[in-house]
Design an enzyme around this catalytic site. Structure first.
Site, PDB file in Angstrom:
ATOM      1  N   GLU A 294      35.268  42.013  43.317  1.00 36.96           N
ATOM      2  CA  GLU A 294      35.771  43.056  41.533  1.00 36.96           C
ATOM      3  C   GLU A 294      34.709  43.732  41.480  1.00 36.96           C
ATOM      4  O   GLU A 294      33.016  42.945  40.974  1.00 36.96           O
ATOM      5  CB  GLU A 294      36.070  41.827  40.155  1.00 36.96           C
ATOM      6  CG  GLU A 294      36.456  42.576  39.094  1.00 36.96           C
ATOM      7  CD  GLU A 294      37.720  43.258  38.957  1.00 36.96           C
ATOM      8  OE1 GLU A 294      37.439  44.582  39.287  1.00 36.96           O
ATOM      9  OE2 GLU A 294      38.778  42.879  40.202  1.00 36.96           O
TER      10      GLU A 294
ATOM     11  N   ASP B  52      44.929  49.830  42.824  1.00 42.26           N
ATOM     12  CA  ASP B  52      45.918  50.988  41.894  1.00 42.26           C
ATOM     13  C   ASP B  52      46.795  51.836  42.613  1.00 42.26           C
ATOM     14  O   ASP B  52      47.022  51.973  44.187  1.00 42.26           O
ATOM     15  CB  ASP B  52      45.341  52.079  41.534  1.00 42.26           C
ATOM     16  CG  ASP B  52      45.130  53.418  40.918  1.00 42.26           C
ATOM     17  OD1 ASP B  52      46.479  53.899  41.172  1.00 42.26           O
ATOM     18  OD2 ASP B  52      43.972  53.710  40.540  1.00 42.26           O
TER      19      ASP B  52
ATOM     20  N   LYS C 219      51.864  36.909  32.928  1.00 46.71           N
ATOM     21  CA  LYS C 219      52.140  36.676  31.913  1.00 46.71           C
ATOM     22  C   LYS C 219      52.498  38.860  32.013  1.00 46.71           C
ATOM     23  O   LYS C 219      53.748  38.635  31.511  1.00 46.71           O
ATOM     24  CB  LYS C 219      51.493  37.442  30.870  1.00 46.71           C
ATOM     25  CG  LYS C 219      50.679  35.392  29.848  1.00 46.71           C
ATOM     26  CD  LYS C 219      49.830  35.570  28.849  1.00 46.71           C
ATOM     27  CE  LYS C 219      49.045  34.259  28.879  1.00 46.71           C
ATOM     28  NZ  LYS C 219      48.167  34.490  27.632  1.00 46.71           N
ATOM     29  N   PHE C 220      51.762  39.439  32.509  1.00 45.04           N
ATOM     30  CA  PHE C 220      52.461  41.198  32.930  1.00 45.04           C
ATOM     31  C   PHE C 220      53.564  40.659  33.512  1.00 45.04           C
ATOM     32  O   PHE C 220      54.255  41.869  33.363  1.00 45.04           O
ATOM     33  CB  PHE C 220      51.282  41.696  33.245  1.00 45.04           C
ATOM     34  CG  PHE C 220      51.413  43.393  33.918  1.00 45.04           C
ATOM     35  CD1 PHE C 220      51.952  44.949  32.595  1.00 45.04           C
ATOM     36  CD2 PHE C 220      52.089  43.768  34.744  1.00 45.04           C
ATOM     37  CE1 PHE C 220      51.659  45.325  33.262  1.00 45.04           C
ATOM     38  CE2 PHE C 220      52.417  45.033  35.235  1.00 45.04           C
ATOM     39  CZ  PHE C 220      52.038  45.601  34.585  1.00 45.04           C
TER      40      PHE C 220
END
Length: 238
Positions: A93, A143, A217-218
């Site tokens: 990351e 993305d 959760k998203f």
């Protein structure tokens, strides 16, 4: 915001240079994230070096290794490491708050089978990961670069598929997930054309979310609103 372009490779497919396929939004570290990096990095952090890792030395054992590119805040990666203690996990990351959050969650969960890079994934993959060493490579919700003129910035391109293939063992799997349908179609087009892979979907398209990928959760909220998520899994066969 950093300049963004694609990776470049030579005729043999070797990585030459990169202009990032992500936008760098560093953000401020919370106190907890900063403390987690300070306390957990000596045991879970991996400092980048352009020399292939000895995975058995890094983890102190021989085990299948899963690598995730762009783990965000790290919640699902930590959950996967907790759920599969028999496997090794490496996360990459570029955003430092995400690294701090991941290390904090990992410490709380008590996982010992997770290591983390705070570095560019293309450099790590090309130089720090030995060919034929990974059981799975994960790329979840990259993305999508919605605008057509930005599609060349998408990380899933033919050259990237070949780089991932080299790093996987025979029988290893490249697992992608996206919540942008058009990007899933782009992924499918690239991967179906990529040599040395077999689509694990029975009908040659996408697969149901496998049990090893936690529902975020998203994602759960998106399901309630009728939004889709598309998983693609391709096995290295050559």
């Amino acid at each position: 915001m950093s300049e963004v372009t694609t990776a470049e490779f030579n005729e043999e497919g070797k990585y030459l240079r990169k202009i990032r396929s992500f936008v760098l939004r560093e953000g401020r570290l919370t106190k907890g994230q900063a403390q987690a990096i300070e306390s957990q990095w000596p045991t879970m952090g991996l400092d980048y070096s352009p020399v292939p890792l000895n995975l058995s030395e890094v983890f102190g054992r021989e085990a299948d290794t899963v690598l995730e590119i762009g783990f965000g805040m790290g919640a699902s990666l930590v959950q996967m490491a907790k759920d599969a203690p028999e496997q090794n996990f490496i996360g990459i990351e570029v955003h430092k708050p995400g690294v701090g959050s991941c290390l904090s969650d990992a410490a709380i969960a008590g996982v010992t089978n997770l290591r983390v890079y705070h570095h560019d994934a293309m450099e790590v993959l090309e130089h720090a990961i030995a060919d034929g060493s990974l059981a799975r490579v994960q790329l979840f919700f990259p993305d999508p670069w919605h605008k057509k003129r930005h599609h060349k910035r998408r990380i899933v391109q033919a050259e990237f598929a070949e780089l991932v293939r080299r790093k996987l063992k025979i029988g290893g799997v490249f697992h992608m997930a996206t919540d942008w349908e058009e990007y899933s179609e782009h992924m499918l087009e690239v991967m179906n054309a990529a040599p040395g892979y077999k689509n694990q979907s029975a009908d040659g398209t996408v697969v149901p979310r496998p049990d090893h990928r936690p529902l975020t959760k998203f994602e759960a909220r998106g399901h309630r609103l009728g939004h889709g998520v598309w998983d693609l899994m391709f096995e290295r066969i050559a």
